[in-house]
Design a protein around this motif. Structure first.
Motif, PDB file in Angstrom:
ATOM      1  N   ASP A 158       0.854  -1.191   0.000  1.00 39.55           N
ATOM      2  CA  ASP A 158       0.000   0.000   0.000  1.00 39.55           C
ATOM      3  C   ASP A 158       0.888   1.239   0.000  1.00 39.55           C
ATOM      4  OD1 ASP A 158      -1.813   2.086   0.611  1.00 39.55           O
ATOM      5  OD2 ASP A 158      -1.591   1.669   2.760  1.00 39.55           O
ATOM      6  N   TYR A 159       0.905   1.974  -1.117  1.00 41.01           N
ATOM      7  CA  TYR A 159       1.806   3.119  -1.209  1.00 41.01           C
ATOM      8  C   TYR A 159       1.333   4.307  -0.383  1.00 41.01           C
ATOM      9  CZ  TYR A 159      -0.910   6.288  -4.201  1.00 41.01           C
ATOM     10  OH  TYR A 159      -1.843   7.162  -4.678  1.00 41.01           O
ATOM     11  N   THR A 160       0.083   4.305   0.076  1.00 43.14           N
ATOM     12  CA  THR A 160      -0.401   5.412   0.905  1.00 43.14           C
ATOM     13  C   THR A 160       0.101   5.319   2.349  1.00 43.14           C
ATOM     14  OG1 THR A 160      -2.457   4.327   1.599  1.00 43.14           O
ATOM     15  CG2 THR A 160      -2.501   5.562  -0.480  1.00 43.14           C
ATOM     16  N   ALA A 161       0.761   4.208   2.679  1.00 44.69           N
ATOM     17  CA  ALA A 161       1.334   4.025   4.020  1.00 44.69           C
ATOM     18  C   ALA A 161       0.286   4.203   5.112  1.00 44.69           C
ATOM     19  CB  ALA A 161       2.511   4.978   4.242  1.00 44.69           C
ATOM     20  N   ALA A 162      -0.862   3.566   4.926  1.00 43.97           N
ATOM     21  CA  ALA A 162      -1.967   3.718   5.872  1.00 43.97           C
ATOM     22  C   ALA A 162      -1.722   3.004   7.201  1.00 43.97           C
ATOM     23  CB  ALA A 162      -3.262   3.207   5.244  1.00 43.97           C
ATOM     24  N   ASN A 163      -0.722   2.113   7.218  1.00 40.20           N
ATOM     25  CA  ASN A 163      -0.382   1.368   8.440  1.00 40.20           C
ATOM     26  C   ASN A 163      -1.575   0.581   8.971  1.00 40.20           C
ATOM     27  OD1 ASN A 163       1.265   0.373  10.446  1.00 40.20           O
ATOM     28  ND2 ASN A 163       1.003   2.130  11.803  1.00 40.20           N
ATOM     29  N   SER A 164      -2.335   0.016   8.049  1.00 37.34           N
ATOM     30  CA  SER A 164      -3.501  -0.767   8.436  1.00 37.34           C
ATOM     31  C   SER A 164      -3.649  -1.932   7.483  1.00 37.34           C
ATOM     32  CB  SER A 164      -4.764   0.103   8.404  1.00 37.34           C
ATOM     33  OG  SER A 164      -5.916  -0.667   8.651  1.00 37.34           O
ATOM     34  N   GLY A 182       5.106   7.564   5.763  1.00 34.36           N
ATOM     35  CA  GLY A 182       5.239   8.410   4.591  1.00 34.36           C
ATOM     36  C   GLY A 182       5.704   7.703   3.343  1.00 34.36           C
ATOM     37  N   ASP A 183       5.838   6.365   3.401  1.00 34.66           N
ATOM     38  CA  ASP A 183       6.363   5.630   2.247  1.00 34.66           C
ATOM     39  C   ASP A 183       5.419   4.501   1.834  1.00 34.66           C
ATOM     40  OD1 ASP A 183       7.910   4.637   0.230  1.00 34.66           O
ATOM     41  OD2 ASP A 183       9.651   4.197   1.456  1.00 34.66           O
ATOM     42  N   PHE A 184       5.330   3.418   2.620  1.00 35.64           N
ATOM     43  CA  PHE A 184       4.460   2.312   2.223  1.00 35.64           C
ATOM     44  C   PHE A 184       4.177   1.403   3.401  1.00 35.64           C
ATOM     45  CE2 PHE A 184       8.497   0.269   2.221  1.00 35.64           C
ATOM     46  CZ  PHE A 184       8.324  -1.099   2.188  1.00 35.64           C
ATOM     47  N   THR A 185       3.131   0.605   3.238  1.00 36.00           N
ATOM     48  CA  THR A 185       2.760  -0.454   4.166  1.00 36.00           C
ATOM     49  C   THR A 185       2.752  -1.761   3.381  1.00 36.00           C
ATOM     50  OG1 THR A 185       1.374   1.037   5.470  1.00 36.00           O
ATOM     51  CG2 THR A 185       0.949  -1.319   5.713  1.00 36.00           C
ATOM     52  N   THR A 186       3.150  -2.852   4.011  1.00 30.23           N
ATOM     53  CA  THR A 186       3.116  -4.132   3.315  1.00 30.23           C
ATOM     54  C   THR A 186       2.793  -5.258   4.289  1.00 30.23           C
ATOM     55  OG1 THR A 186       4.311  -5.603   1.797  1.00 30.23           O
ATOM     56  CG2 THR A 186       5.595  -4.583   3.554  1.00 30.23           C
ATOM     57  N   ALA A 187       2.193  -6.320   3.758  1.00 27.89           N
ATOM     58  CA  ALA A 187       1.815  -7.466   4.572  1.00 27.89           C
ATOM     59  C   ALA A 187       1.816  -8.720   3.717  1.00 27.89           C
ATOM     60  CB  ALA A 187       0.429  -7.261   5.191  1.00 27.89           C
ATOM     61  N   VAL A 188       2.109  -9.847   4.346  1.00 30.52           N
ATOM     62  CA  VAL A 188       1.994 -11.163   3.716  1.00 30.52           C
ATOM     63  C   VAL A 188       0.804 -11.869   4.356  1.00 30.52           C
ATOM     64  CG1 VAL A 188       3.095 -13.395   3.315  1.00 30.52           C
ATOM     65  CG2 VAL A 188       4.466 -11.292   3.229  1.00 30.52           C
TER      66      VAL A 188
END
Length: 243
Positions: A158-164, A182-188
């Motif tokens: 998620d490039y909006t870096a919503a942290n969710s 301010g950069d990205f969020t990621t999850a597996v």
């Protein structure tokens, strides 16, 4: 033979000059194990990532042969996270360190996940099922596995870096959500029951408030009974060749 696996994650923080590389920790593999590597970064606009390449060093012999599972495209307008996955089959018992390089923007946050599988299919270990450029706030894909005992994975960025990032119904996070402010969020994401106990269709999904997800989802196919059962006597071996 059902899949078994172990996973590890490393990150390269946003805002640091890292010469385009991110490397895993030293990872022990044995002959025939399947190594899946998943890479995420915070931007995918107009080729800003540049050319991606993957390689490894090992304690024994030459590097492994890496095959691209899939990646999302680079849009000419707007932005999305970049998600990519590769696999290789271990050629020997050794410790390997995997490196992914991108030739574009160097000042990128990155996350690298390495998953080592035992019990994968010998000829068709990975089936790339689906990639998507973006799905606002949620993402989902349904996979019908080729074998009972297979593993399924979804890498989402998620490039909006919503942290969710919340795993969907009957799904779980593999490790924790990573967020670079301010950069990205990621999850597996994986099925909560992994490996799968049947070959029924299964939906991998996640959601996140204000997120815009890019993802790749795929199956690591289990060997199945025909590959995992060896003849138990010379008589059985002769019968098999006579067929």
């Amino acid at each position: 033979m059902p899949i078994t696996y172990s996973a590890a994650h490393v990150t390269s923080p946003s805002g640091t000059w890292t010469t385009g590389n991110i490397s895993s920790a030293a990872t022990a593999v044995t002959t025939g194990q399947l190594v899946v590597v998943m890479w995420t970064c915070g931007t995918n606009a107009s080729g800003s990532v540049g050319t991606l390449s993957i390689s490894n060093t090992g304690s024994v012999g030459a590097g492994l042969t890496w095959t691209l599972i899939g990646q999302n495209s680079s849009p000419s307008t707007g932005n999305n996270a970049k998600v990519v996955a590769w696999y290789a089959v271990a050629a020997r018992n050794e410790n390997i360190t995997v490196t992914v390089n991108n030739t574009g923007w160097q000042d990128l946050g990155r996350r690298l996940t390495t998953i080592v599988h035992s019990g994968a299919h010998a000829t068709t270990p990975v089936r790339s099922f689906s990639t998507a450029e973006s799905q606002a706030t949620s993402a989902s894909v349904t996979i019908t596995p080729l074998q009972s005992g297979s593993a399924m994975w979804m890498l989402a960025g998620d490039y909006t870096a919503a942290n969710s990032a919340t795993a969907g119904t009957n799904c779980s996070l593999e490790g924790s959500v990573f967020n670079s402010t301010g950069d990205f969020t990621t999850a597996v994401i994986r099925p909560t029951t992994q490996p799968r106990t049947d070959s029924a269709a299964f939906t991998l999904s996640l959601s996140g408030t204000s997120a815009t997800w890019a993802y790749i989802a795929f199956e690591v196919q289990a060997a199945g009974s025909s590959q995992s059962q060896a003849p138990r006597s010379m008589h059985q071996l002769r019968q098999r060749f006579a067929q």
